[in-house]
Design a protein around this motif. Structure first.
Motif, PDB file in Angstrom:
ATOM      1  N   SER A 179     -88.898  66.168  21.331  1.00 25.61           N
ATOM      2  CA  SER A 179     -87.998  65.341  22.130  1.00 25.61           C
ATOM      3  C   SER A 179     -87.231  64.365  21.257  1.00 25.61           C
ATOM      4  N   ARG A 180     -87.856  63.891  20.197  1.00 23.06           N
ATOM      5  CA  ARG A 180     -87.165  62.967  19.294  1.00 23.06           C
ATOM      6  C   ARG A 180     -86.086  63.684  18.485  1.00 23.06           C
ATOM      7  N   VAL A 181     -86.359  64.940  18.126  1.00 27.20           N
ATOM      8  CA  VAL A 181     -85.322  65.721  17.447  1.00 27.20           C
ATOM      9  C   VAL A 181     -84.149  65.954  18.396  1.00 27.20           C
ATOM     10  N   LEU A 182     -84.450  66.219  19.655  1.00 26.27           N
ATOM     11  CA  LEU A 182     -83.389  66.422  20.638  1.00 26.27           C
ATOM     12  C   LEU A 182     -82.557  65.165  20.825  1.00 26.27           C
ATOM     13  N   VAL A 183     -83.209  64.000  20.758  1.00 29.56           N
ATOM     14  CA  VAL A 183     -82.461  62.740  20.830  1.00 29.56           C
ATOM     15  C   VAL A 183     -81.456  62.668  19.684  1.00 29.56           C
ATOM     16  N   ALA A 184     -81.915  63.012  18.487  1.00 30.43           N
ATOM     17  CA  ALA A 184     -81.031  62.970  17.324  1.00 30.43           C
ATOM     18  C   ALA A 184     -79.837  63.911  17.506  1.00 30.43           C
ATOM     19  N   LEU A 185     -80.088  65.098  18.032  1.00 36.60           N
ATOM     20  CA  LEU A 185     -79.003  66.056  18.231  1.00 36.60           C
ATOM     21  C   LEU A 185     -78.034  65.580  19.308  1.00 36.60           C
ATOM     22  N   ALA A 186     -78.592  65.072  20.411  1.00 35.26           N
ATOM     23  CA  ALA A 186     -77.734  64.630  21.510  1.00 35.26           C
ATOM     24  C   ALA A 186     -76.860  63.450  21.086  1.00 35.26           C
ATOM     25  N   VAL A 187     -77.460  62.462  20.426  1.00 35.65           N
ATOM     26  CA  VAL A 187     -76.688  61.297  19.991  1.00 35.65           C
ATOM     27  C   VAL A 187     -75.698  61.691  18.903  1.00 35.65           C
ATOM     28  N   GLY A 188     -76.120  62.621  18.026  1.00 40.69           N
ATOM     29  CA  GLY A 188     -75.219  63.083  16.979  1.00 40.69           C
ATOM     30  C   GLY A 188     -73.992  63.779  17.537  1.00 40.69           C
ATOM     31  N   MET A 189     -74.202  64.624  18.557  1.00 44.85           N
ATOM     32  CA  MET A 189     -73.066  65.300  19.176  1.00 44.85           C
ATOM     33  C   MET A 189     -72.154  64.285  19.858  1.00 44.85           C
ATOM     34  N   ALA A 190     -72.762  63.337  20.592  1.00 47.14           N
ATOM     35  CA  ALA A 190     -71.955  62.330  21.289  1.00 47.14           C
ATOM     36  C   ALA A 190     -71.165  61.474  20.302  1.00 47.14           C
ATOM     37  N   ARG A 191     -71.798  61.102  19.194  1.00 50.50           N
ATOM     38  CA  ARG A 191     -71.117  60.270  18.200  1.00 50.50           C
ATOM     39  C   ARG A 191     -69.913  60.986  17.600  1.00 50.50           C
ATOM     40  N   GLU A 232     -76.251  77.133  25.186  1.00 52.47           N
ATOM     41  CA  GLU A 232     -75.540  77.887  24.152  1.00 52.47           C
ATOM     42  C   GLU A 232     -74.203  77.207  23.839  1.00 52.47           C
ATOM     43  N   GLU A 233     -73.530  76.717  24.893  1.00 52.53           N
ATOM     44  CA  GLU A 233     -72.288  75.966  24.680  1.00 52.53           C
ATOM     45  C   GLU A 233     -72.566  74.702  23.871  1.00 52.53           C
ATOM     46  N   ALA A 234     -73.673  74.029  24.209  1.00 52.48           N
ATOM     47  CA  ALA A 234     -74.032  72.808  23.487  1.00 52.48           C
ATOM     48  C   ALA A 234     -74.363  73.114  22.033  1.00 52.48           C
ATOM     49  N   ALA A 235     -75.021  74.259  21.805  1.00 51.33           N
ATOM     50  CA  ALA A 235     -75.327  74.654  20.430  1.00 51.33           C
ATOM     51  C   ALA A 235     -74.054  74.856  19.624  1.00 51.33           C
ATOM     52  N   ASP A 236     -73.048  75.469  20.260  1.00 47.87           N
ATOM     53  CA  ASP A 236     -71.765  75.655  19.580  1.00 47.87           C
ATOM     54  C   ASP A 236     -71.109  74.306  19.271  1.00 47.87           C
ATOM     55  N   ALA A 237     -71.269  73.346  20.189  1.00 47.37           N
ATOM     56  CA  ALA A 237     -70.707  72.016  19.961  1.00 47.37           C
ATOM     57  C   ALA A 237     -71.409  71.313  18.806  1.00 47.37           C
ATOM     58  N   LEU A 238     -72.731  71.500  18.712  1.00 46.03           N
ATOM     59  CA  LEU A 238     -73.467  70.933  17.580  1.00 46.03           C
ATOM     60  C   LEU A 238     -72.965  71.513  16.269  1.00 46.03           C
ATOM     61  N   GLY A 242     -71.100  69.850  12.777  1.00 49.55           N
ATOM     62  CA  GLY A 242     -71.843  69.886  11.520  1.00 49.55           C
ATOM     63  C   GLY A 242     -73.329  69.617  11.688  1.00 49.55           C
ATOM     64  N   LEU A 243     -73.820  69.755  12.914  1.00 44.21           N
ATOM     65  CA  LEU A 243     -75.237  69.520  13.206  1.00 44.21           C
ATOM     66  C   LEU A 243     -75.948  70.851  13.431  1.00 44.21           C
ATOM     67  N   PRO A 244     -77.270  70.911  13.187  1.00 46.43           N
ATOM     68  CA  PRO A 244     -77.983  72.180  13.310  1.00 46.43           C
ATOM     69  C   PRO A 244     -78.131  72.630  14.771  1.00 46.43           C
ATOM     70  N   PRO A 245     -77.704  73.855  15.097  1.00 49.69           N
ATOM     71  CA  PRO A 245     -77.745  74.325  16.489  1.00 49.69           C
ATOM     72  C   PRO A 245     -79.003  75.117  16.855  1.00 49.69           C
ATOM     73  N   LEU A 248     -81.290  74.365  20.045  1.00 50.36           N
ATOM     74  CA  LEU A 248     -80.728  74.660  21.360  1.00 50.36           C
ATOM     75  C   LEU A 248     -80.599  76.158  21.594  1.00 50.36           C
ATOM     76  N   HIS A 249     -80.320  76.918  20.538  1.00 49.07           N
ATOM     77  CA  HIS A 249     -80.353  78.382  20.688  1.00 49.07           C
ATOM     78  C   HIS A 249     -81.747  78.839  21.113  1.00 49.07           C
ATOM     79  N   ALA A 250     -82.770  78.245  20.508  1.00 48.32           N
ATOM     80  CA  ALA A 250     -84.148  78.615  20.845  1.00 48.32           C
ATOM     81  C   ALA A 250     -84.485  78.234  22.285  1.00 48.32           C
ATOM     82  N   ALA A 251     -84.014  77.065  22.718  1.00 51.45           N
ATOM     83  CA  ALA A 251     -84.257  76.646  24.098  1.00 51.45           C
ATOM     84  C   ALA A 251     -83.579  77.596  25.077  1.00 51.45           C
ATOM     85  N   ALA A 252     -82.359  78.017  24.751  1.00 54.39           N
ATOM     86  CA  ALA A 252     -81.645  78.961  25.611  1.00 54.39           C
ATOM     87  C   ALA A 252     -82.387  80.285  25.679  1.00 54.39           C
TER      88      ALA A 252
END
Length: 279
Positions: A179-191, A232-238, A242-245, A248-252
């Motif tokens: 969940s903490r890794v997901l926080v990093a990805l979510a905030v990174g995408m938003a930033r 999968e769309e979110a993974a493409d956005a990551l 420049g963030l690792p997708p 999210l591919h694994a979650a999908a």
């Protein structure tokens, strides 16, 4: 009551603090200084642990040995202990999976009595009170409970089956760490799109944990057919940011296992978990 001598392998930040708690009810807590860093030596000194030079001496003098080390080193450490035919109680308290736990128990048998352990929480310093979950032979787990009685390290016995404590530890860790890794990805995408503060504001409206609401799993299963493509769309956005997708591919991919539960409002938690376990 007899006060045991305890050996700690090795005094890292968690190990040293747990050892210090054990010292409350132990005759002595030993650690082996050979091959350890100056940082380990400083920690051990700060917590009042007694140094010995060789592993053999620690094992010969100890009634109880607690192994707290990086997970990758757990089996090698157990092999080193097995070579010396340690015959006391060995607490395997590393974050390892139940199969590895059982291999370690087999390595140390029949000389040692092996207790499966898993620490949930932060090191017991500064008011922190982690719980050491235990499973294994009843006499041995009772001995460990007594060792940590009235200390900042709480204990809870899950039963006599070796592997249960490890399973609980990793089940919880899989959520907490991921969940903490997901926080990093979510905030990174938003930033990357200048909306990170808005994301934090949206998230602040909900502060409880989905882990405490397992009934939500069935709702997730019923919506998986929609959520998978969204991730999968979110993974493409990551990837575009420049963030690792990969996560999210694994979650999908996981959600695909529920595709046949589309909009099934009568699905139960048991049904959803059974479907998830069937590839």
């Amino acid at each position: 009551m007899h006060q045991p001598t305890v050996g700690i392998l090795h005094p890292g930040s968690m190990g040293a603090a747990i050892a210090a708690c054990a010292a409350t009810n132990a005759a002595a807590v030993l650690w082996c200084k050979t091959g350890r860093s100056t940082a380990s030596a400083a920690r051990a000194a700060r917590f009042g642990l007694t140094p010995v030079t060789e592993l053999a001496e620690l094992l010969d003098r100890s009634d109880i040995v607690i192994s707290l080390c990086p997970p990758a080193a757990a089996e090698d450490l157990a092999r080193d202990v097995a070579v010396h035919h340690f015959a006391g109680v060995y607490v395997e308290a590393n974050a390892i999976n139940p199969v590895r736990m059982q291999r370690i128990a087999a390595l140390l048998a029949p000389a040692a009595t092996v207790v499966d352990g898993g620490v949930v929480g932060s090191p017991p310093v500064g008011g922190k009170t982690p719980t050491l979950y235990l499973s294994g032979p009843a006499d041995a787990t009772a001995c460990i409970k007594a060792l940590f009685a009235d200390t900042a390290a709480q204990t809870s016995v899950l039963g006599t089956e070796v592997g249960k404590a490890s399973a609980l530890k990793l089940s919880y860790a899989s959520f907490q760490k991921t969940s903490r890794v997901l926080v990093a990805l979510a905030v990174g995408m938003a930033r990357a799109h200048g909306v990170d503060q808005e994301l934090i504001e949206v998230a602040s409206r909900r502060t409880d944990s989905y882990l405490s609401e397992p009934q939500y799993v069935a709702k997730t299963a019923a919506r998986a057919w929609r959520w998978g493509p969204e991730l999968e769309e979110a993974a493409d956005a990551l990837a575009a940011a420049g963030l690792p997708p990969e996560m999210l591919h694994a979650a999908a991919s996981t959600l695909e296992r529920w595709n046949d539960a589309k909009d099934n409002g009568e699905l139960t938690l048991t049904d959803a978990l059974d479907r998830l376990a069937q590839p």
